[in-house]
Design a protein around this motif. Structure first.
Motif, PDB file in Angstrom:
ATOM      1  N   ARG A   1       8.369  14.300   2.500  1.00 45.31           N
ATOM      2  CA  ARG A   1       7.483  15.220   1.766  1.00 45.31           C
ATOM      3  C   ARG A   1       6.598  14.516   0.736  1.00 45.31           C
ATOM      4  O   ARG A   1       6.182  15.108  -0.263  1.00 45.31           O
ATOM      5  CB  ARG A   1       8.294  16.328   1.059  1.00 45.31           C
ATOM      6  CG  ARG A   1       9.013  17.244   2.015  1.00 45.31           C
ATOM      7  CD  ARG A   1       9.866  18.282   1.299  1.00 45.31           C
ATOM      8  NE  ARG A   1      10.486  19.176   2.274  1.00 45.31           N
ATOM      9  CZ  ARG A   1       9.915  20.291   2.728  1.00 45.31           C
ATOM     10  NH1 ARG A   1       8.734  20.659   2.282  1.00 45.31           N
ATOM     11  NH2 ARG A   1      10.539  21.039   3.623  1.00 45.31           N
ATOM     12  N   HIS A   2       6.320  13.211   0.949  1.00 50.81           N
ATOM     13  CA  HIS A   2       5.553  12.465  -0.054  1.00 50.81           C
ATOM     14  C   HIS A   2       4.549  11.490   0.591  1.00 50.81           C
ATOM     15  O   HIS A   2       3.349  11.606   0.373  1.00 50.81           O
ATOM     16  CB  HIS A   2       6.546  11.719  -0.961  1.00 50.81           C
ATOM     17  CG  HIS A   2       5.924  10.937  -2.066  1.00 50.81           C
ATOM     18  ND1 HIS A   2       6.594  10.618  -3.226  1.00 50.81           N
ATOM     19  CD2 HIS A   2       4.705  10.359  -2.207  1.00 50.81           C
ATOM     20  CE1 HIS A   2       5.829   9.916  -4.022  1.00 50.81           C
ATOM     21  NE2 HIS A   2       4.657   9.748  -3.422  1.00 50.81           N
ATOM     22  N   GLY A   3       5.021  10.533   1.406  1.00 49.28           N
ATOM     23  CA  GLY A   3       4.095   9.549   1.968  1.00 49.28           C
ATOM     24  C   GLY A   3       4.822   8.331   2.489  1.00 49.28           C
ATOM     25  O   GLY A   3       5.937   8.427   3.004  1.00 49.28           O
TER      26      GLY A   3
ATOM     27  N   ILE B   1       0.861  -1.195   0.000  1.00 51.40           N
ATOM     28  CA  ILE B   1       0.000   0.000   0.000  1.00 51.40           C
ATOM     29  C   ILE B   1       0.893   1.239   0.000  1.00 51.40           C
ATOM     30  O   ILE B   1       1.878   1.300   0.744  1.00 51.40           O
ATOM     31  CB  ILE B   1      -0.912   0.000   1.254  1.00 51.40           C
ATOM     32  CG1 ILE B   1      -1.900  -1.176   1.184  1.00 51.40           C
ATOM     33  CG2 ILE B   1      -1.663   1.335   1.381  1.00 51.40           C
ATOM     34  CD1 ILE B   1      -2.683  -1.411   2.470  1.00 51.40           C
ATOM     35  N   HIS B   2       0.535   2.202  -0.855  1.00 55.46           N
ATOM     36  CA  HIS B   2       1.240   3.485  -0.864  1.00 55.46           C
ATOM     37  C   HIS B   2       0.230   4.559  -0.480  1.00 55.46           C
ATOM     38  O   HIS B   2      -0.809   4.673  -1.132  1.00 55.46           O
ATOM     39  CB  HIS B   2       1.808   3.747  -2.255  1.00 55.46           C
ATOM     40  CG  HIS B   2       2.371   5.119  -2.447  1.00 55.46           C
ATOM     41  ND1 HIS B   2       3.158   5.743  -1.509  1.00 55.46           N
ATOM     42  CD2 HIS B   2       2.263   6.004  -3.482  1.00 55.46           C
ATOM     43  CE1 HIS B   2       3.509   6.938  -1.946  1.00 55.46           C
ATOM     44  NE2 HIS B   2       2.969   7.121  -3.142  1.00 55.46           N
ATOM     45  N   THR B   3       0.518   5.318   0.599  1.00 51.48           N
ATOM     46  CA  THR B   3      -0.397   6.402   0.974  1.00 51.48           C
ATOM     47  C   THR B   3       0.317   7.741   0.920  1.00 51.48           C
ATOM     48  O   THR B   3       1.538   7.822   1.080  1.00 51.48           O
ATOM     49  CB  THR B   3      -1.009   6.240   2.395  1.00 51.48           C
ATOM     50  OG1 THR B   3      -0.180   6.907   3.361  1.00 51.48           O
ATOM     51  CG2 THR B   3      -1.228   4.789   2.774  1.00 51.48           C
ATOM     52  N   HIS B   4      -0.497   8.771   0.714  1.00 51.39           N
ATOM     53  CA  HIS B   4      -0.028  10.157   0.803  1.00 51.39           C
ATOM     54  C   HIS B   4      -0.581  10.789   2.078  1.00 51.39           C
ATOM     55  O   HIS B   4      -0.846  11.985   2.116  1.00 51.39           O
ATOM     56  CB  HIS B   4      -0.489  10.960  -0.413  1.00 51.39           C
ATOM     57  CG  HIS B   4       0.252  10.643  -1.678  1.00 51.39           C
ATOM     58  ND1 HIS B   4       0.093  11.378  -2.829  1.00 51.39           N
ATOM     59  CD2 HIS B   4       1.157   9.679  -1.976  1.00 51.39           C
ATOM     60  CE1 HIS B   4       0.869  10.875  -3.784  1.00 51.39           C
ATOM     61  NE2 HIS B   4       1.525   9.835  -3.297  1.00 51.39           N
ATOM     62  N   SER B   5      -0.775   9.948   3.095  1.00 55.72           N
ATOM     63  CA  SER B   5      -1.332  10.425   4.369  1.00 55.72           C
ATOM     64  C   SER B   5      -0.544  11.619   4.892  1.00 55.72           C
ATOM     65  O   SER B   5       0.689  11.599   4.953  1.00 55.72           O
ATOM     66  CB  SER B   5      -1.267   9.292   5.394  1.00 55.72           C
ATOM     67  OG  SER B   5      -1.419   9.814   6.690  1.00 55.72           O
TER      68      SER B   5
END
Ligand SMILES: CSCCC(=O)C(=O)COP(=O)(O)O
Ligand SMILES: [Zn+2]
Length: 244
Positions: free
Chosen positions: A203-205, A121-125
């Motif tokens: 600065r990304h997730g 899973i990749h999130t930008h939380s």
């Protein structure tokens, strides 16, 4: 790029009445992740590996509106890490024009090949992003201890669960202009931190993986909770490690 299946065979790879089919799951989970602020503005997502097949969402689309027929299927066995635009094999390419597979594909592949993960899973939380911002520019990792939610996280993302008394450490890597350019630094961080269940990107997730989609999801939830509380602790000037 090659694709040896007939159109009917390709459709059969993603159209199923089974709600647990990866193509149905990716669509459903992206809707849930959108509500958490994890995959807004088209970024982030989830990939599932089932047996020899890897299921991927398209790039640059509203992730909460993905349908099973939009899902790409790649064979796990590739001659090299499948980067967008370079040589890779497909089992299914959606017929809708203009779709390409997620830019996160080679990063998901790191989790599949280096940790034998079943999902990533990749999130930008914003909790993940804010946490990286609250660390000094040269910090290599985030550490936290004495938090109950640590117990929901597995060693290396796929091993035994951590204990309350373990310190969780997650590497932080620098962001790049293009997602796929994170592939090598993510792999290097995974080599250096074999027990880490995730990789934070400044600065990304964050990228989080697990043996199964269920474990990747629950670990993402535990980590997001820990990122959020860590941000609050740092703002309150409380130490992240130790039982003060
Ligand atoms: C505003 S999203 C920028 C690109 C990004 O960070 C990302 O995760 C892209 O993922 P995609 O699956 O849309 O290629
Ligand atoms: Zn991203």
């Amino acid at each position: 790029m090659s694709n040896k299946l007939t159109h009917e065979e390709q459709e059969a790879l993603v159209i199923s009445d089974d709600p647990e089919h990866p193509a149905n799951l990716i669509s459903e989970l992206c809707r849930e992740f959108y509500k958490l602020g994890w995959v807004t503005g088209t970024g982030g997502g989830i990939s599932i590996r089932q047996g020899e097949n890897v299921y991927l969402a398209p790039s640059g689309v509203q992730k909460e509106r993905i349908k099973p027929e939009h899902i790409f299927v790649l064979p796990f066995a590739q001659s090299s890490v499948p980067k967008p635009g370079s040589k890779r094999d497909f089992l299914r390419i959606p017929s809708k024009k203009g779709l390409s597979e997620s830019q996160c594909t080679p990063l998901f592949w790191n989790a599949f090949t280096m940790r034998e993960a079943g999902a990533c899973i990749h999130t930008h939380s914003q909790h993940a992003v804010m946490l990286t911002l609250l660390h000094p520019r040269d910090a290599q990792s985030f550490k936290i201890s004495h938090q109950e939610m640590i117990k929901g996280v597995r060693i290396g993302g796929v091993g035994k669960t951590l204990s309350f008394f373990n310190t969780l450490e997650i590497p932080i890597i620098d962001n790049t202009a293009v997602e796929e350019d994170l592939t090598e630094s993510m792999a290097a961080a995974m080599e250096k931190y074999p027990d880490a269940p995730a990789i934070l990107v400044r600065r990304h997730g964050v990228y989080v993986w697990g043996n199964t989609w269920e474990q990747a999801k629950t670990q993402s939830e535990c980590l997001d909770y820990l990122f959020e509380i860590a941000v609050k602790m740092l703002l309150a000037k409380l130490p992240l490690v130790g039982d003060n």
